[in-house]
Design a protein around this motif. Structure first.
Motif, short mmCIF file in Angstrom:
data_model
loop_
_atom_site.label_atom_id
_atom_site.label_comp_id
_atom_site.label_asym_id
_atom_site.label_seq_id
_atom_site.Cartn_x
_atom_site.Cartn_y
_atom_site.Cartn_z
N PHE A 1 0.84 -1.20 0.00
CA PHE A 1 0.00 0.00 0.00
C PHE A 1 0.87 1.25 0.00
O PHE A 1 0.71 2.16 -0.83
CB PHE A 1 -0.91 -0.04 1.23
CG PHE A 1 -1.65 1.24 1.50
CD1 PHE A 1 -2.72 1.61 0.70
CD2 PHE A 1 -1.26 2.07 2.54
CE1 PHE A 1 -3.40 2.79 0.95
CE2 PHE A 1 -1.94 3.25 2.79
CZ PHE A 1 -3.01 3.61 1.98
N VAL A 2 1.82 1.28 0.92
CA VAL A 2 2.66 2.47 1.08
C VAL A 2 3.48 2.74 -0.18
O VAL A 2 3.57 3.86 -0.67
CB VAL A 2 3.57 2.27 2.31
CG1 VAL A 2 4.69 3.28 2.34
CG2 VAL A 2 2.74 2.37 3.58
N LEU A 3 4.08 1.70 -0.72
CA LEU A 3 4.93 1.90 -1.89
C LEU A 3 4.14 2.32 -3.12
O LEU A 3 4.58 3.16 -3.90
CB LEU A 3 5.68 0.61 -2.21
CG LEU A 3 7.09 0.58 -1.66
CD1 LEU A 3 7.65 -0.80 -1.83
CD2 LEU A 3 7.98 1.59 -2.39
N MET A 4 2.96 1.72 -3.26
CA MET A 4 2.18 2.07 -4.45
C MET A 4 1.71 3.52 -4.35
O MET A 4 1.79 4.28 -5.32
CB MET A 4 1.02 1.12 -4.65
CG MET A 4 0.45 1.24 -6.05
SD MET A 4 -0.92 0.18 -6.41
CE MET A 4 -0.16 -1.41 -6.52
N ILE A 5 1.24 3.90 -3.17
CA ILE A 5 0.83 5.29 -2.95
C ILE A 5 2.01 6.21 -3.29
O ILE A 5 1.87 7.20 -4.02
CB ILE A 5 0.48 5.50 -1.46
CG1 ILE A 5 -0.86 4.89 -1.12
CG2 ILE A 5 0.55 6.97 -1.08
CD1 ILE A 5 -1.97 5.87 -0.94
N ALA A 6 3.18 5.87 -2.75
CA ALA A 6 4.34 6.74 -2.91
C ALA A 6 4.73 6.86 -4.38
O ALA A 6 4.98 7.96 -4.88
CB ALA A 6 5.51 6.20 -2.10
N GLU A 7 4.76 5.73 -5.08
CA GLU A 7 5.19 5.78 -6.48
C GLU A 7 4.21 6.57 -7.34
O GLU A 7 4.62 7.39 -8.17
CB GLU A 7 5.37 4.36 -7.04
CG GLU A 7 6.56 3.66 -6.42
CD GLU A 7 7.00 2.44 -7.21
OE1 GLU A 7 6.64 2.31 -8.38
OE2 GLU A 7 7.73 1.61 -6.64
N ILE A 8 2.91 6.33 -7.13
CA ILE A 8 1.93 7.05 -7.95
C ILE A 8 2.01 8.55 -7.65
O ILE A 8 1.97 9.38 -8.56
CB ILE A 8 0.51 6.49 -7.71
CG1 ILE A 8 0.43 5.05 -8.24
CG2 ILE A 8 -0.54 7.36 -8.41
CD1 ILE A 8 -0.87 4.34 -8.01
N ALA A 9 2.17 8.88 -6.37
CA ALA A 9 2.25 10.31 -6.02
C ALA A 9 3.51 10.95 -6.61
O ALA A 9 3.45 12.07 -7.13
CB ALA A 9 2.22 10.47 -4.50
N ILE A 10 4.62 10.25 -6.57
CA ILE A 10 5.85 10.79 -7.18
C ILE A 10 5.63 11.04 -8.66
O ILE A 10 5.98 12.09 -9.21
CB ILE A 10 7.04 9.81 -7.00
CG1 ILE A 10 7.49 9.77 -5.54
CG2 ILE A 10 8.21 10.19 -7.90
CD1 ILE A 10 8.64 8.82 -5.27
N GLY A 11 4.99 10.09 -9.32
CA GLY A 11 4.73 10.22 -10.76
C GLY A 11 3.82 11.41 -11.04
O GLY A 11 4.09 12.22 -11.92
#
Ligand code: TRP
Length: 488
Positions: free
Chosen positions: A91-101
Motif C-alpha cells: 500500500f505504502v509503496l504504491m501510494i508513494a510511487e503514484i504520487a511521485i509520478g
C-alpha cells in the motif's frame, strides 16, 4: 524530435501498452507512434486509471508465479504473510510511487532526478529491473505458448503426461524456439505500434480468463482430496514460517504489483490531479491480489487431487501450473479437455503478452533515453538484447543445467536477482528517499490535493520506520540465513 519527446516518459512510458482499459485508449500516451504532445495526456477518470494500472499488474505474476510460491512456502502461511505485506508495504509503496509520478509528471529516471539531483541513480536502478525481468518473463511466455500450441494441435493428452513438462524444458531447441517466438511476437506488436488492438481485445479476454479460472476452480474443488489442498492453501501453519516465506512474499508483492521498478511512477504521471490516489491504490491492490488468490485456489488443490500434495509437487517451483492443470483438463476427455486446455492457455498467453509488451515498451524507452536513438533502432536493440539475455534462462533446464547455485536454475537466479534482491533494495531506497530526503510531506501534500488522506499517519510511520527497517531486516536476515548457499 521524436527521440527527445519520448524521453519525457523515460523509463516506462506506456500505460496504454497493457491490458484492459478504456481510459488508456483515450489517453493518447506518447508511446508507440512516438506522437508526443507538449503536455502529458492523462487517463479519463479514476476507473480508467485503476483499470490501466491493474491491467499492467495482472499477468504471469498472478497466474503462474503466485500459486507456485504459495505451494512452495507452506500454503496458508504464505498467503497470510503476503496479505499482511500487501496492505502495509505494498500500500505504502504504491501510494508513494503514484504520487511521485503525478507530482513530477515524469517517469522513474526523470522523476527522481527532478525531485533531487543526487538521487537520479535510484531511477536508474528502477530502470535496470525490467531489463532483467523481460527476458525470463519471455521464457515463461514461451512455455505458455508451447502448451497452447500442444492443445491446439490436439496433443493435449500428452501434455498431461508425467514427463511432458520436464522433457520439454530440457529440450534445448524447443525451449529456445518458443522463447524466440514469444519475444518476436511482442517485438512485432511493439515495432508496428499495434498495442491498441491488443488492448481492445484484452478488454474481453481478461474477464474471460477470470471466468474460466473460476469455473475450473469450482470443478477441481468437487474432486476427491481437493479439500486437503484448500486447507493447505488457506489455513496458516505457523510451523512452516521462515524468513524464506517473508522474502518470497515480499518479492512476489513487488513483482505482481509492478512496484519498485518505476512502473507505477509512470502510471502516476498520467493520472489527473482530480483523481484520488488513495482509493485507487486500494482498488488496484484488491484486484491484483484477488486474481492471484483465485489462480492459487485453482492450481494448488489440483496438486492435491493428482499427486496427493507431495512435497516434490508442491515444491517444484516454476513448473507447477504446467504440471497440475493439464491433468485437470484431461478429465474432460480428449475433445473437451483439448478445447479447455487450448482456451485456457490462449487466455494466459494473452495476459503474458500484454505484460511483456508493457515491459518491452519500458525497456525501449530506457534505451531511447540513454542512447538517444530512434524508436526503430531502440526496438531492434531491445529485441536482440532480450533474445540474447534470455538464452541462458531458456537453456537453464537442459543444456545449461549444470549452471546452478544451491539448486537454482539460471531462470530462478534471474528471478531471485530482480525480485528478491534488486526490488527490495529499490523499495528500501525509495522509502529512505521519501522519509528522509524529500520528506513525507511532499508526498502526502500531493495525495491531499483532492481531499483527505485517511491513512496519512500510518503512511508516515510506515515510510520512515517500518518499511525501511523491515525491508533491510528481511534482506539481511535472508543473506545471513543462506550465507554462502542460496537455499531459500
Ligand atoms: N506485474 C506483472 C505480472 O504480474 C509483471 C510485471 C512486472 C510487469 N513488471 C512489469 C508488467 C512491468 C508490466 C510492466 O505478471
Amino acid at each position: 524530435m521524436e527521440e527527445k519527446d519520448t524521453s519525457l516518459a523515460t523509463g516506462c512510458e506506456s500505460p496504454t501498452a497493457d491490458a484492459s482499459n478504456e481510459a488508456a485508449q483515450s489517453a493518447q500516451t506518447p508511446n508507440a507512434g512516438g506522437e508526443v504532445g507538449k503536455k502529458r495526456s492523462s487517463f479519463t477518470g479514476k476507473i480508467g486509471f485503476v483499470l490501466a494500472a491493474a491491467g499492467s499488474a495482472v499477468g504471469l505474476g498472478n497466474i503462474w508465479r503466485f500459486p507456485y510460491l504459495a505451494a512452495k512456502y507452506g500454503g496458508g502461511i504464505f498467503i497470510l504473510t503476503y496479505i499482511i505485506l500487501a496492505v502495509t508495504f505494498g500500500f505504502v509503496l504504491m501510494i508513494a510511487e503514484i504520487a511521485i509520478g503525478r507530482k513530477t509528471g515524469a517517469s522513474a529516471i526523470n522523476a527522481f532526478k527532478k525531485l533531487h539531483k543526487k538521487w537520479a541513480f535510484l531511477g536508474i536502478l528502477c530502470a535496470v529491473i525490467p531489463i532483467i525481468i523481460l527476458p525470463y518473463y519471455s521464457v515463461i511466455g514461451g512455455w505458455v505458448g508451447k502448451y497452447f500450441f500442444t492443445y491446439l494441435t490436439g496433443s493435449g493428452a500428452a501434455a498431461a503426461g508425467d514427463t511432458f513438462f520436464s522433457s520439454f524444458i530440457a529440450s534445448p531447441w524447443q525451449s529456445l524456439l518458443f522463447f524466440a517466438l514469444f519475444v518476436t511476437v511482442v517485438f512485432v506488436i511493439v515495432l508496428f505500434g499495434v498495442e491498441k488492438g491488443v488492448e481492445k481485445t484484452s478488454k474481453f479476454l481478461m474477464p474471460a480468463l477470470v471466468l474460466l479460472t473460476i469455473g475450473v476452480t469450482i470443478y477441481t474443488l468437487t474432486m476427491p482430496n481437493s479439500l486437503e489442498g484448500v486447507k493447505y492453501y488457506l489455513l496458516p501453519d505457523f510451523k512452516k514460517f521462515s524468513i524464506g516465506t517473508v522474502l518470497g512474499a515480499l518479492g512476489q508483492l513487488f513483482y505482481s504489483m509492478s512496484l519498485a521498478m518505476g512502473i507505477m511512477i509512470t502510471y502516476g504521471s498520467y493520472m489527473k490531479k482530480e483523481n484520488k490516489i488513495e482509493s485507487s491504490v486500494h482498488q488496484i491492490e484488491v484486484f491484483d491480489t484477488g486474481i492471484a488468490l483465485l489462480a492459487g485456489l485453482m492450481i494448488v488443490p489440483a496438486a492435491f487431487v493428482f499427486s496427493d500434495g507431495s512435497p516434490e509437487t508442491l515444491g517444484q517451483g516454476p513448473g507447477l501450473m504446467f504440471v497440475a492443470l493439464p491433468k485437470v483438463f484431461q478429465t474432460f476427455g480428449p475433445v473437451g479437455g483439448g478445447i479447455l486446455g487450448a482456451l485456457f492457455f490462449a487466455l494466459v498467453l494473452f495476459a503474458a503478452l500484454t505484460s511483456a509488451i508493457s515491459l518491452m515498451e519500458t525497456v525501449i524507452s530506457i534505451v531511447i533515453d540513454k542512447f538517444r536513438l530512434s524508436r526503430r533502432k531502440a526496438c531492434l536493440i531491445t529485441y536482440i538484447g532480450t533474445l540474447l539475455l534470455g538464452i541462458p534462462s531458456a537453456l537453464g533446464f537442459g543444456a545449461f543445467k549444470k549452471v546452478s547455485i544451491g539448486g537454482m536454475t539460471i531462470l530462478d537466479m534471474m528471478d531471485f536477482l530482480s525480485n528478491s534482491v534488486l526490488m527490495p533494495i529499490a523499495a528500501f531506497l525509495t522509502c529512505v528517499f521519501i522519509g528522509y530526503v524529500i520528506q513525507c510531506k511532499t508526498i502526502t501534500d500531493e495525495i491531499e490535493l483532492n481531499g483527505k488522506f485517511a491513512m496519512k499517519k500510518f503512511f508516515n510511520v510506515m515510510v520512515k520506520y517500518v518499511c525501511p527497517i523491515g525491508i533491510a531486516a528481511i534482506l539481511l536476515t535472508s543473506i545471513l540465513d543462506v550465507a554462502g548457499v542460496f537455499k531459500l
